[in-house]
Scaffold this active site. Structure first.
Site, PDB file in Angstrom:
ATOM      1  N   HIS A 157       0.813  -1.221   0.000  1.00  0.00           N
ATOM      2  CA  HIS A 157       0.000   0.000   0.000  1.00  0.00           C
ATOM      3  C   HIS A 157       0.848   1.273   0.000  1.00  0.00           C
ATOM      4  O   HIS A 157       0.310   2.362  -0.141  1.00  0.00           O
ATOM      5  CB  HIS A 157      -0.949  -0.008   1.208  1.00  0.00           C
ATOM      6  N   ASP A 365       3.299   9.351  -1.329  1.00  0.00           N
ATOM      7  CA  ASP A 365       2.141   8.588  -0.858  1.00  0.00           C
ATOM      8  C   ASP A 365       1.911   7.443  -1.837  1.00  0.00           C
ATOM      9  O   ASP A 365       1.960   7.665  -3.051  1.00  0.00           O
ATOM     10  CB  ASP A 365       0.902   9.505  -0.841  1.00  0.00           C
TER      11      ASP A 365
HETATM   12  P1  ADQ Z   1      -3.096   6.206   4.616  1.00  0.00           P
HETATM   13  O1  ADQ Z   1      -1.673   6.658   4.697  1.00  0.00           O
HETATM   14  O2  ADQ Z   1      -3.795   6.065   5.893  1.00  0.00           O
HETATM   15  O3  ADQ Z   1      -3.215   4.850   3.770  1.00  0.00           O
HETATM   16  P2  ADQ Z   1      -5.070   7.524   2.758  1.00  0.00           P
HETATM   17  O4  ADQ Z   1      -5.026   6.749   1.501  1.00  0.00           O
HETATM   18  O5  ADQ Z   1      -5.217   8.993   2.526  1.00  0.00           O
HETATM   19  O6  ADQ Z   1      -3.787   7.342   3.676  1.00  0.00           O
HETATM   20  O7  ADQ Z   1      -6.292   7.021   3.613  1.00  0.00           O
HETATM   21  C1  ADQ Z   1      -6.662   7.649   4.804  1.00  0.00           C
HETATM   22  C2  ADQ Z   1      -8.118   7.318   5.113  1.00  0.00           C
HETATM   23  O8  ADQ Z   1      -8.392   7.774   6.447  1.00  0.00           O
HETATM   24  C3  ADQ Z   1      -9.104   8.020   4.186  1.00  0.00           C
HETATM   25  O9  ADQ Z   1     -10.143   7.143   3.857  1.00  0.00           O
HETATM   26  C4  ADQ Z   1      -9.613   9.193   5.030  1.00  0.00           C
HETATM   27  O10 ADQ Z   1     -10.950   9.555   4.768  1.00  0.00           O
HETATM   28  C5  ADQ Z   1      -9.514   8.635   6.435  1.00  0.00           C
HETATM   29  N1  ADQ Z   1      -9.305   9.761   7.368  1.00  0.00           N
HETATM   30  C6  ADQ Z   1      -8.241  10.572   7.444  1.00  0.00           C
HETATM   31  N2  ADQ Z   1      -8.442  11.519   8.389  1.00  0.00           N
HETATM   32  C7  ADQ Z   1      -9.662  11.299   8.903  1.00  0.00           C
HETATM   33  C8  ADQ Z   1     -10.458  11.934   9.910  1.00  0.00           C
HETATM   34  N3  ADQ Z   1     -10.024  12.976  10.607  1.00  0.00           N
HETATM   35  N4  ADQ Z   1     -11.661  11.425  10.170  1.00  0.00           N
HETATM   36  C9  ADQ Z   1     -12.114  10.349   9.497  1.00  0.00           C
HETATM   37  N5  ADQ Z   1     -11.424   9.715   8.539  1.00  0.00           N
HETATM   38  C10 ADQ Z   1     -10.209  10.178   8.249  1.00  0.00           C
HETATM   39  C11 ADQ Z   1      -2.282   3.927   3.195  1.00  0.00           C
HETATM   40  C12 ADQ Z   1      -1.271   4.526   2.208  1.00  0.00           C
HETATM   41  C13 ADQ Z   1      -2.000   5.304   1.122  1.00  0.00           C
HETATM   42  C14 ADQ Z   1      -3.011   4.387   0.415  1.00  0.00           C
HETATM   43  C15 ADQ Z   1      -3.886   3.646   1.416  1.00  0.00           C
HETATM   44  C16 ADQ Z   1      -4.706   2.554   0.746  1.00  0.00           C
HETATM   45  O11 ADQ Z   1      -0.355   5.371   2.893  1.00  0.00           O
HETATM   46  O12 ADQ Z   1      -1.078   5.817   0.158  1.00  0.00           O
HETATM   47  O13 ADQ Z   1      -3.848   5.170  -0.414  1.00  0.00           O
HETATM   48  O14 ADQ Z   1      -3.102   3.016   2.439  1.00  0.00           O
HETATM   49  O15 ADQ Z   1      -3.898   1.702   0.005  1.00  0.00           O
END
Ligand code: ADQ
Length: 467
Positions: A157, A365
């Site tokens: 990921h 990312d």
């Molecule tokens: P993350 O690094 O966690 O994931 P991301 O893909 O942006 O990053 O996902 C974060 C999730 O958390 C999103 O669904 C977002 O809505 C949720 N989130 C963030 N802040 C929040 C808040 N305050 N309240 C509620 N929800 C919140 C890792 C990798 C990424 C990759 C994903 C999936 O780092 O690059 O996209 O896995 O493979």
């Protein structure tokens, strides 16, 4: 149809969650598990004084979860250690933050062995086994050593770093070699896949054939690009829900006449939060007449609080947002609302919809799902503008976003100005191109793409990116 066994560090427990508080990945994997039958295996999140290998199973919503407790030392060395102090920073190009401790590596190996020992008896002959993320790279090899003959897949990921960076890891060779225990290895983008293939060719002396199979000696693994998506239909529905409308109205009432710029990220140095605040500050400095017409809502729930660098970034951002607010705020306006908490997904959807601009500016990312959620939540008649880091995996799909270099405060300030001035017709044109991709390549599409490759089925259709 084969059963599916999903293995990841943590397990999402199925809930009948009307508010839809589960992330897209959990939703997609749970639905694949429901469809195929099977098990989701991982760490319970609990510690035990001595590792027993006892498995706790739960059943609900057509899905079985199986979890184990780990020892305190496991958590220190494997989770907070090798996974989050060594591999995470290194895979996000932060060699300056990468810690190289032998104990961490020992703990990482031990926990992967423990996972293998405990999950092995749960797996039946025809099961498809799908391992997730950097915590469990060597798990496939451990399972093969224990005699597993099943189809075994691995999905990363995070980014895969260039060979020049990866070779700074003392045991890089062993780590990459262990990936050849899988039948299929998947990455979010061509970039990460290319870095992996270059390592195979340049450092291991291997070859890549036209089907994307990497071969070193007598071992071959199929390598694919499978960009993860979101549960788009669910998110579009969430954006139209009463909770979303309430959050939307709340945002508007608290800021009449002002344009909301939103950022939503786990509090992590890879997300470029410091650089984002500095870019926004540059915008404020360059545009005195526009200052009071905008405000930035940065939502950043803390994560990995046991790791020092995460404590440091938290206090750094507290100080920086305080300094910018102190310098620019007026009696009736603060430039930054900085919030350290999570929100239910439907509220989040309402906040995204209320935002004229989203700043999604990670320094690196794997994909970034917030960018896709922002697109899915927009009003088709009056969509906002996505300002996206070209170093996020999502930039490969969301080409109509305003793409920027997140390290450049000037770039960010100019992009904010351009987004505020962007005519509605252009906003609609860009959004339409993006939503088409977010709808077509959703999380269910991603799941099928990977599982088809794992089952050895040919993937057809022009959106498929098996390479
Ligand atoms: P993350 O690094 O966690 O994931 P991301 O893909 O942006 O990053 O996902 C974060 C999730 O958390 C999103 O669904 C977002 O809505 C949720 N989130 C963030 N802040 C929040 C808040 N305050 N309240 C509620 N929800 C919140 C890792 C990798 C990424 C990759 C994903 C999936 O780092 O690059 O996209 O896995 O493979």
């Amino acid at each position: 149809m084969s059963r599916l066994v999903v293995i990841s560090n943590r397990v999402a427990v199925p809930t009948a969650d009307a508010a839809g508080n589960q992330g897209g990945l959990a939703v997609a994997l749970l639905s694949a598990l429901r469809e195929n039958g099977g098990i989701w295996f991982g760490w319970s999140g609990e510690t035990t004084p001595e590792f027993t290998g006892d498995i706790r199973t739960t059943q609900g919503g057509g899905v079985t979860t199986a979890t184990i407790d780990l020892e305190e030392q496991d958590i220190d060395e494997y989770y907070n250690g090798y996974a989050n102090r060594t591999l995470w920073p290194l895979f996000h190009y932060r060699i300056d933050l990468t810690e190289f401790e032998r104990d961490f590596e020992g703990g990482y190996r031990r926990v992967n062995e423990r996972f293998a020992d405990t999950v092995m008896p749960l797996v039946e002959d025809d099961d498809l086994v799908w391992v997730h993320d950097y915590h469990l790279i060597p798990l496939g090899r451990e399972l093969r050593r224990r005699g597993m003959k099943n189809r075994l897949g691995f999905f990363l990921h995070t980014p895969w770093p260039p060979a020049r960076l990866l070779t700074s890891l003392p045991s890089h060779h062993k780590l990459v070699e262990s990936m050849f225990a899988y039948d299929v290895v998947g990455f979010h983008t061509e970039d990460w896949l290319d870095s992996f293939r270059r390592y195979v060719v340049d450092i291991m002396g291997g070859t890549i054939d036209e089907d994307g199979c990497a071969t070193v000696g007598d071992r071959t693994v199929r390598t694919i690009v499978a960009p993860i998506g979101i549960d788009t239909a669910e998110f579009e529905a969430a954006a139209a829900s009463p909770e979303a409308r309430f959050a939307h109205d709340r945002m508007h009432m608290s800021s009449t006449g002002r344009s909301l710029i939103v950022g939503v990220d786990r509090l992590d140095y890879s997300k470029g939060l410091r650089e984002r605040l500095l870019g926004y500050e540059r915008f404020l400095a360059n545009n005195p007449d526009r200052r009071a017409l905008v405000y930035l809502l940065q939502i950043a729930p803390p994560s990995r609080a046991d790791v020092d660098t995460y404590q440091e970034i938290r206090s750094d951002l507290d100080a920086l947002s305080g300094r910018i607010n102190g310098e620019y705020a007026d009696i009736d306006w603060v430039p930054i609302r900085y919030v350290n908490r999570g929100y239910p997904r439907s509220e989040l959807a309402g906040i995204y919809r209320a935002a004229r601009i989203a700043l999604v500016t990670p320094l690196r990312d794997g994909m970034n799902l917030v960018a896709k959620e922002y697109v899915a939540a927009q009003d088709p008649e009056d969509p906002g503008v996505l300002i996206l880091s070209s170093f996020a995996g999502a930039a490969a799909q969301l080409k109509e976003a305003v793409l920027i270099n997140p390290y450049s405060a000037e770039d960010m300030a100019d992009a904010i100005t351009a987004a505020l001035e962007m005519p509605r017709a252009e906003r609609i044109r860009r959004w339409q191109a993006m939503i088409e991709n977010v709808r077509a390549e959703d999380v269910f599409w991603w799941c099928r793409l990977f599982l088809d490759a794992l089952e050895g089925r040919e993937v057809v259709g022009d959106t498929a990116q098996i390479g």
